[in-house]
Design a protein around this motif. Structure first.
Motif, short mmCIF file in Angstrom:
data_model
loop_
_atom_site.label_atom_id
_atom_site.label_comp_id
_atom_site.label_asym_id
_atom_site.label_seq_id
_atom_site.Cartn_x
_atom_site.Cartn_y
_atom_site.Cartn_z
N GLY A 122 33.57 5.34 -8.63
CA GLY A 122 32.85 4.10 -8.36
C GLY A 122 32.41 3.38 -9.62
N LYS A 123 32.98 3.73 -10.77
CA LYS A 123 32.57 3.12 -12.04
C LYS A 123 33.03 1.67 -12.11
N ASN A 124 32.07 0.76 -12.30
CA ASN A 124 32.34 -0.69 -12.38
C ASN A 124 33.20 -1.16 -11.21
N SER A 125 32.98 -0.55 -10.05
CA SER A 125 33.87 -0.80 -8.92
C SER A 125 33.42 -1.99 -8.07
N PRO A 126 34.39 -2.84 -7.65
CA PRO A 126 34.09 -3.91 -6.71
C PRO A 126 34.32 -3.49 -5.27
N PHE A 127 34.78 -2.25 -5.07
CA PHE A 127 35.19 -1.80 -3.73
C PHE A 127 34.01 -1.24 -2.95
N ALA A 128 34.11 -1.34 -1.63
CA ALA A 128 33.03 -0.87 -0.76
C ALA A 128 32.98 0.65 -0.68
N SER A 129 34.06 1.34 -1.03
CA SER A 129 34.09 2.80 -0.95
C SER A 129 34.75 3.39 -2.18
N ASN A 130 34.42 4.65 -2.44
CA ASN A 130 35.08 5.42 -3.48
C ASN A 130 34.98 6.90 -3.10
N LEU A 131 35.70 7.74 -3.78
CA LEU A 131 35.76 9.15 -3.39
C LEU A 131 34.45 9.89 -3.66
N LYS A 132 33.76 9.53 -4.70
CA LYS A 132 32.46 10.16 -4.97
C LYS A 132 31.47 9.87 -3.85
N SER A 133 31.40 8.62 -3.41
CA SER A 133 30.48 8.27 -2.33
C SER A 133 30.94 8.90 -1.01
N ALA A 134 32.26 9.04 -0.83
CA ALA A 134 32.79 9.63 0.40
C ALA A 134 32.36 11.08 0.56
N VAL A 135 32.53 11.89 -0.50
CA VAL A 135 32.17 13.31 -0.38
C VAL A 135 30.66 13.49 -0.36
N THR A 136 29.94 12.54 -0.93
CA THR A 136 28.48 12.59 -0.87
C THR A 136 28.00 12.33 0.55
N LYS A 137 28.56 11.30 1.18
CA LYS A 137 28.15 10.94 2.55
C LYS A 137 28.51 12.04 3.55
#
Length: 290
Positions: A122-137
């Motif tokens: 999710g570094k400097n990301s414009p996207f609504a999702s990333n893999l770090k946030s996915a495994v955290t959620k």
């Protein structure tokens, strides 16, 4: 033949643009693992099956039961990714195809490093999702122990327990030696380097070699990668900059590069990329060991 001085903006020649995209795809670990979708516009809905149609045993003369599959349609949104490369003014006198052919490696490297950093962490990301946030959620982060082999096995089991089949492991290049030292309970190597690639517990391993991996966050990440989707819009655009100050590019004196003062130009190249984690619990990670 088109010269750069005659075309100060537009699309990079098709043959060079296609070559850059191929280099981006090869250099990005996330793109090598994920499902790739071609986008004809800035948005694209991705049909995803969440529950499958059922089959039923039917007796002679009985009605056949009907059940429908359930679909969701998450949406990919393409975002602009840009790189600025300072060059000498003499490049304006060269053919555009030659200039971009010479710069293709630098442009591709900047693109694929940014894509991996955004999609994984999710570094400097414009996207609504990333893999770090996915495994955290999905609470799918394994706490690291002194048994790295067991940690990886638990990571894979976490994905399997959720009903998915892990088909790829991503990791930073710095853990290769730690992987080589892995042994199972019988003392046999867990990490294998064969002619068909690298594997741990028969799951292919993709090492992130471009510097995007943050070893302070995860030591490894795995998943069923068809649920990680990257969208690519065709064509790479460029623009010649003549008087800008490049705040993110420092000269030898530590000051931002000033094109006008230093009598140089810069080429800005942009491509459009979308990224989406479709199912959070299809992924799991091993946390970096503190």
């Amino acid at each position: 033949m088109a010269y750069l001085k005659d075309e100060l903006s537009g699309f990079i020649p098709e043959e060079i643009s296609s070559d850059i995209i191929r280099k981006v795809t090869r250099g990005s670990s996330v793109m090598r693992l994920s499902r790739i979708e071609t986008m004809k516009s800035d948005k694209k809905k991705i049909p995803v099956l969440t529950s499958e149609a059922g089959a039923y045993w039917v007796g002679e003369g009985e009605r056949i039961q009907a059940s429908g599959a359930t679909w969701i349609h998450p949406e990919l949104t393409a975002k602009k990714l840009a790189v600025i490369v300072p060059v000498t003014k003499e490049k304006l006198e060269d053919a555009a195809v030659d200039v971009f052919g010479e710069l293709s490696e630098s442009i591709a490297e900047a693109f694929y490093t940014a894509i991996d950093a955004a999609a994984i962490f999710g570094k400097n990301s414009p996207f609504a999702s990333n893999l770090k946030s996915a495994v955290t959620k999905s609470a799918s982060i394994i706490t690291a122990t002194d048994r790295a082999d067991a940690d990886i096995a638990d990571m894979l089991a976490k994905i399997e327990d959720a009903g998915y089949e892990p088909d790829g492991i991503a990791a930073g290049i710095g853990v290769k030696n730690a992987f080589r030292r892995l042994r199972d309970a019988d003392g046999a190597p867990v990490y294998l380097e064969g002619t068909d690639g690298k594997e741990i517990y028969s799951v292919p391993v993709e090492f992130v070699r471009n510097g995007a991996w943050d070893k302070t966050v995860f030591s490894a990440l795995a998943g069923e990668w068809k649920y990680s989707v990257i969208g690519i819009r065709s064509g790479i655009q460029f623009e010649i900059l003549k008087e800008a100050t490049l705040q993110g590019t420092l000269d030898e004196d530590g000051k931002p590069v000033s094109l006008a003062e230093q009598d140089i130009i810069a080429i800005k190249a942009t491509m459009r990329i979308g990224y989406l984690v479709v199912k959070d619990d299809a992924f799991a990670a091993v946390a970096a060991k503190v």
